[in-house]
Design an enzyme around this catalytic site. Structure first.
Site, PDB file in Angstrom:
ATOM      1  N   CYS A 131       0.836  -1.194   0.000  1.00 61.86           N
ATOM      2  CA  CYS A 131       0.000   0.000   0.000  1.00 61.86           C
ATOM      3  C   CYS A 131       0.875   1.250   0.000  1.00 61.86           C
ATOM      4  O   CYS A 131       1.833   1.348   0.751  1.00 61.86           O
ATOM      5  CB  CYS A 131      -0.954   0.084   1.186  1.00 61.86           C
ATOM      6  SG  CYS A 131      -2.197  -1.178   1.223  1.00 61.86           S
ATOM      7  N   ARG A 189       4.266  -0.476  -4.678  1.00 58.42           N
ATOM      8  CA  ARG A 189       3.976  -0.956  -3.327  1.00 58.42           C
ATOM      9  C   ARG A 189       2.683  -1.777  -3.271  1.00 58.42           C
ATOM     10  O   ARG A 189       2.442  -2.491  -2.301  1.00 58.42           O
ATOM     11  CB  ARG A 189       3.853   0.235  -2.364  1.00 58.42           C
ATOM     12  CG  ARG A 189       5.101   1.072  -2.285  1.00 58.42           C
ATOM     13  CD  ARG A 189       4.891   2.186  -1.301  1.00 58.42           C
ATOM     14  NE  ARG A 189       4.662   1.659   0.020  1.00 58.42           N
ATOM     15  CZ  ARG A 189       5.617   1.375   0.888  1.00 58.42           C
ATOM     16  NH1 ARG A 189       6.867   1.598   0.570  1.00 58.42           N
ATOM     17  NH2 ARG A 189       5.330   0.895   2.064  1.00 58.42           N
ATOM     18  N   TRP A 205      -2.789  -2.730  -1.688  1.00 55.13           N
ATOM     19  CA  TRP A 205      -2.474  -4.173  -1.751  1.00 55.13           C
ATOM     20  C   TRP A 205      -3.392  -4.803  -0.707  1.00 55.13           C
ATOM     21  O   TRP A 205      -3.195  -4.613   0.490  1.00 55.13           O
ATOM     22  CB  TRP A 205      -1.001  -4.392  -1.413  1.00 55.13           C
ATOM     23  CG  TRP A 205      -0.532  -5.796  -1.641  1.00 55.13           C
ATOM     24  CD1 TRP A 205      -0.006  -6.305  -2.793  1.00 55.13           C
ATOM     25  CD2 TRP A 205      -0.509  -6.876  -0.691  1.00 55.13           C
ATOM     26  NE1 TRP A 205       0.323  -7.640  -2.613  1.00 55.13           N
ATOM     27  CE2 TRP A 205       0.030  -8.016  -1.335  1.00 55.13           C
ATOM     28  CE3 TRP A 205      -0.902  -7.000   0.645  1.00 55.13           C
ATOM     29  CZ2 TRP A 205       0.194  -9.234  -0.704  1.00 55.13           C
ATOM     30  CZ3 TRP A 205      -0.742  -8.228   1.278  1.00 55.13           C
ATOM     31  CH2 TRP A 205      -0.199  -9.325   0.598  1.00 55.13           C
ATOM     32  N   ASN A 222      -2.118   2.203   5.475  1.00 55.34           N
ATOM     33  CA  ASN A 222      -1.237   1.096   5.107  1.00 55.34           C
ATOM     34  C   ASN A 222      -0.960   0.321   6.383  1.00 55.34           C
ATOM     35  O   ASN A 222      -0.424   0.883   7.330  1.00 55.34           O
ATOM     36  CB  ASN A 222       0.070   1.667   4.514  1.00 55.34           C
ATOM     37  CG  ASN A 222       1.129   0.604   4.300  1.00 55.34           C
ATOM     38  OD1 ASN A 222       0.814  -0.573   4.135  1.00 55.34           O
ATOM     39  ND2 ASN A 222       2.378   1.025   4.302  1.00 55.34           N
ATOM     40  N   GLY A 223      -1.341  -0.960   6.430  1.00 59.16           N
ATOM     41  CA  GLY A 223      -1.113  -1.750   7.640  1.00 59.16           C
ATOM     42  C   GLY A 223      -2.337  -2.592   7.933  1.00 59.16           C
ATOM     43  O   GLY A 223      -3.200  -2.789   7.074  1.00 59.16           O
ATOM     44  N   GLU A 253      17.368 -18.240  -6.068  1.00 58.72           N
ATOM     45  CA  GLU A 253      17.035 -16.896  -6.553  1.00 58.72           C
ATOM     46  C   GLU A 253      16.554 -16.950  -8.005  1.00 58.72           C
ATOM     47  O   GLU A 253      15.606 -16.253  -8.377  1.00 58.72           O
ATOM     48  CB  GLU A 253      18.263 -15.989  -6.387  1.00 58.72           C
ATOM     49  CG  GLU A 253      18.133 -14.586  -6.944  1.00 58.72           C
ATOM     50  CD  GLU A 253      17.039 -13.736  -6.302  1.00 58.72           C
ATOM     51  OE1 GLU A 253      16.438 -14.161  -5.295  1.00 58.72           O
ATOM     52  OE2 GLU A 253      16.761 -12.643  -6.839  1.00 58.72           O
ATOM     53  N   LYS A 277      12.956 -15.587  -9.123  1.00 59.07           N
ATOM     54  CA  LYS A 277      12.775 -14.536 -10.138  1.00 59.07           C
ATOM     55  C   LYS A 277      11.781 -14.991 -11.204  1.00 59.07           C
ATOM     56  O   LYS A 277      10.888 -14.245 -11.583  1.00 59.07           O
ATOM     57  CB  LYS A 277      14.100 -14.201 -10.838  1.00 59.07           C
ATOM     58  CG  LYS A 277      15.079 -13.370 -10.064  1.00 59.07           C
ATOM     59  CD  LYS A 277      14.819 -11.883 -10.072  1.00 59.07           C
ATOM     60  CE  LYS A 277      14.076 -11.421  -8.868  1.00 59.07           C
ATOM     61  NZ  LYS A 277      14.558 -11.540  -7.554  1.00 59.07           N
ATOM     62  N   GLU A 333       8.216 -15.176  -9.769  1.00 59.44           N
ATOM     63  CA  GLU A 333       7.660 -13.861  -9.440  1.00 59.44           C
ATOM     64  C   GLU A 333       7.100 -13.150 -10.664  1.00 59.44           C
ATOM     65  O   GLU A 333       6.034 -12.569 -10.609  1.00 59.44           O
ATOM     66  CB  GLU A 333       8.762 -12.952  -8.862  1.00 59.44           C
ATOM     67  CG  GLU A 333       9.088 -13.155  -7.422  1.00 59.44           C
ATOM     68  CD  GLU A 333      10.171 -12.183  -6.957  1.00 59.44           C
ATOM     69  OE1 GLU A 333       9.973 -11.532  -5.932  1.00 59.44           O
ATOM     70  OE2 GLU A 333      11.232 -12.081  -7.621  1.00 59.44           O
ATOM     71  N   HIS A 365      16.696 -36.673  -5.308  1.00 58.57           N
ATOM     72  CA  HIS A 365      15.834 -37.062  -4.182  1.00 58.57           C
ATOM     73  C   HIS A 365      14.442 -36.442  -4.307  1.00 58.57           C
ATOM     74  O   HIS A 365      13.917 -35.894  -3.343  1.00 58.57           O
ATOM     75  CB  HIS A 365      16.496 -36.662  -2.865  1.00 58.57           C
ATOM     76  CG  HIS A 365      17.842 -37.288  -2.681  1.00 58.57           C
ATOM     77  ND1 HIS A 365      18.017 -38.622  -2.388  1.00 58.57           N
ATOM     78  CD2 HIS A 365      19.088 -36.771  -2.812  1.00 58.57           C
ATOM     79  CE1 HIS A 365      19.303 -38.897  -2.316  1.00 58.57           C
ATOM     80  NE2 HIS A 365      19.976 -37.787  -2.569  1.00 58.57           N
ATOM     81  N   LYS A 425       6.323  -4.653  -3.440  1.00 56.58           N
ATOM     82  CA  LYS A 425       7.761  -4.466  -3.279  1.00 56.58           C
ATOM     83  C   LYS A 425       8.188  -4.567  -1.822  1.00 56.58           C
ATOM     84  O   LYS A 425       9.221  -5.126  -1.499  1.00 56.58           O
ATOM     85  CB  LYS A 425       8.131  -3.090  -3.854  1.00 56.58           C
ATOM     86  CG  LYS A 425       9.590  -2.717  -3.737  1.00 56.58           C
ATOM     87  CD  LYS A 425      10.377  -3.441  -4.779  1.00 56.58           C
ATOM     88  CE  LYS A 425      11.857  -3.185  -4.687  1.00 56.58           C
ATOM     89  NZ  LYS A 425      12.608  -4.285  -5.293  1.00 56.58           N
TER      90      LYS A 425
END
Ligand code: G6P
Length: 628
Positions: free
Chosen positions: A2, A27, A74, A100-101, A501, A505, A508, A524, A623
């Site tokens: 947010c 955000r 968000w 925001n929260g 990573e 990526k 995402e 395995h 983000k």
């Protein structure tokens, strides 16, 4: 997570707020809204969808007020609908609020407010807080106002509006960055924070409240970073800051060191592309001035630890989330390898609840690009509560984590806007490598090994430039493999975190299922996924385990799995084993993870573009994750 913006000044608030929201959109981007005060009325526009949808909506209304607030969401409580978008208006029509929260006790407060006759249009926790402010305002005697305040900013620390917000916040459990308007106070705004970022831009005859600096940088570089439990009141052309407990706070005005062009895409198609290609410069900025004069070790000004204090440390703990957690795993490898000291790495979200026993002489690090990730912040606080000194590796100057840590290292890579972290990641790898060097040189690393290590790190930006030149070839590989639905990323030792990573990526930004594994572990379980439809990306650098990784490739190939091999110069693969090969320059062990990050960033980026994905704003992500 947010983005919030508030404006009080002489310009049209909606224009400035919408510009701020566009810059904060990374955000959160489920829905957006704006509300301005005009002639004692709240003028509101809010829509689900991106900020550009809101821009069109606002254009229909011609908002001219010079005091306003705006939000890009968000979603936490309540689905993505116009009604759940912020700002929210209190049921008496007097207050507008952005948030925001998460208000954790919203349901008890809602029950109370319903019993008092307040109504609700949305399913959000935010609307509850807005009505709670209205409730306290209605209870305050009209005309209640303290005398003007004498801290040089002269707005007065008390007013019925301000005190109603303060009272409401005293009953709230959870986290918030809020900004509030009141119809009775046409040129005022009250904002407050607790565990959600908030700063105040001090401009020429105007003030802007925002979640982060990118929303104010085009108007001013002067900024006050608000602390948890502080409330700012913008009124009569000035501002005052007080605490929830009504204590006065003397504001410290800082300067933002980067400029508007750093927060713009320039000629690049996406922020992510720009940030990938900025990495050589970002690495130079991260290391600038941080090597000793004799060129054998690293120097950090902000650790607040002497060499002899550091010599007492015999164990390290690193906590982080997401990509930063991968950078911690590489740092673990380098500290253990070069300084021969044990390192533990934990997800910040796990550490905060795990109550893990820590050795007395442990030095605690947190790593966070934004410096606002709530779990990382909570891990820092938990470690401090237990009496540990916590150092932060962090990019955003003035962030909560930077301020609360006992010392730390700024990354200095400028704003990272693309949701998928790239330049911040390689800078974290670099700083991790420098920390390993610094500790190693306090112990058994020789002067000459230190000199070669430093010279290798100094060469990292040029090596990254060399890899970036292969972008056209990597793009061609991306086109070939863009339609596959599953990928494996496999690596060993310091490149196992790079496999994680690489998989992250790809997931995402292109929504392709991908898993990162240590190459030998692939047998395995993950090998069951292998078929012509599931390519494997292998990191196979020169060194003692090269042949072992090649054996793993053979096992994949024997099961018809396509192989994309990332090797280093001088490595020879058996003919026909790899379907595509990317060759990295040969380099020092401490630099290898940095160089190896680039091809997987480019591969994911080009695959996502090929699939038509919104690279900078991937679905469901944000983000900076400031809620649990
Ligand atoms: C979010 C972002 C990731 C990031 C993580 C940690 O999930 O999407 O890219 O790595 O948060 O963020 P931080 O700011 O603490 O490094």
């Amino acid at each position: 997570m947010c983005g919030i913006v508030g404006y009080v000044g002489k310009q049209k608030a909606a224009t400035i707020i919408l510009e701020g929201l566009k810059r904060l959109e990374y955000r959160g981007y489920d829905s957006a809204g704006v509300c301005v005060l005009k002639d004692g009325r709240l003028e509101l526009a809010k829509k689900s969808g991106r900020v550009e949808v809101l821009v069109k909506e606002v254009a229909r209304h011609h908002f001219t007020g010079t005091t306003g607030i705006g939000h890009t969401r968000w979603a936490t409580h309540g689905g993505v609908t116009d009604a759940n978008a912020h700002p929210h208006i209190s049921s008496d029509g007097k207050f507008a609020l952005i948030h925001n929260g998460v208000i954790e006790n919203y349901s008890q407060i809602k029950t109370f407010l319903l019993s008092k006759g307040y109504g609700f249009q949305s399913e959000t926790d935010t609307e509850v807080l807005c009505n709670l402010i209205a409730y306290h305002y209605a209870k305050e005697p009209a005309g209640a106002s303290n005398p003007p305040h004498a801290n040089g900013h002269g707005t007065g620390s008390g007013s019925r509006f301000l005190e109603s917000v303060r009272k409401a916040l005293q009953h709230v459990e959870g986290t918030y960055g809020i900004a509030v308007l009141c119809v009775d106070c046409p040129t005022e705004l009250v904002a407050a924070r607790k565990a959600s970022p908030l700063l105040l831009g001090v401009g020429d005859g105007e003030h802007i409240i925002a979640s982060d600096a990118s929303a104010i940088i085009s108007r001013t570089q002067s900024v006050v970073y608000l602390k948890d439990g502080e409330i700012v009141h913008l009124a009569r052309g000035g501002f005052t800051i007080t605490t929830l407990e009504q204590e006065d706070v003397s504001p410290v005005v800082d300067k933002i060191t980067w400029s508007i062009s750093d927060a713009e895409k320039g000629n690049y198609a996406h922020f992510m592309e720009k940030e990938i290609f900025e990495q050589p410069i970002a690495l130079e900025n991260s290391m600038r001035g941080r090597f000793s004069e004799d060129g054998s070790t690293a120097n950090f000004g902000g650790l607040n630890l002497t060499a002899s204090e550091l010599r007492q440390i015999d164990r390290f703990m690193f906590c982080a989330c997401g990509t930063a957690w991968h950078a911690c795993l590489v740092t673990e490898h380098l500290i253990e390898r070069f300084a021969r000291l044990p390192v533990e790495v934990d997800y910040a979200s796990e550490f905060r609840y795990r109550n893990s026993p820590l050795d007395r002489n442990t030095l605690f690090f947190v790593m966070s690009q934004s410096g606002e990730t709530i779990d990382t912040l909570a891990a820092l606080r938990e470690a401090q509560r237990k009496g540990y000194r916590v150092l932060a590796i962090n990019n955003v100057v003035g962030s909560t984590i930077a301020r609360e840590a006992n010392g730390g290292i700024y990354q200095h890579v400028g704003p990272e806007i693309g949701v998928a972290s790239t330049k911040a990641f390689t800078s974290q790898l670099l700083i991790g490598a420098m920390v390993a060097l610094y500790i190693a040189r306090l112990r058994d690393m020789s002067f000459s090994d230190g000199v070669s290590y430093v010279s290798a790190l100094k060469g990292a930006p040029d090596l990254v430039r060399q890899v970036l030149k292969q972008a056209p070839e990597i793009k061609a590989i991306a086109k070939r493999f863009a339609r596959h639905a599953d990928f494996l990323f496999l690596g060993r030792l310091s490149l196992f975190p790079l496999a994680l990573e690489g998989a992250l990526k790809l997931k995402e930004i292109s929504y392709i299922h991908a898993e990162g594994y240590p190459a030998a572990e692939m047998k395995h379980g993950p090998i069951a996924l292998i078929s012509e439809e599931c390519p494997s990306v292998f990191f196979a650098p020169k060194g003692e385990i090269f042949n072992k990784v090649v054996s793993s490739m053979q096992e994949i190939k024997a099961r018809k799995g396509p192989v994309i091999a990332i090797i280093t110069e001088g490595c020879e693969l058996p003919p026909g084993l790899a379907d595509a090969v990317i060759t990295l320059p040969d380099c020092h062990e401490a630099v290898l993870p940095i160089v190896a990050a680039v091809p997987v960033q480019l591969l994911s980026y080009y695959i996502a573009v090929e699939r038509g994905c919104d690279v900078d704003k991937p679905r469901n992500l944000a983000k900076s994750v400031t809620v649990e």
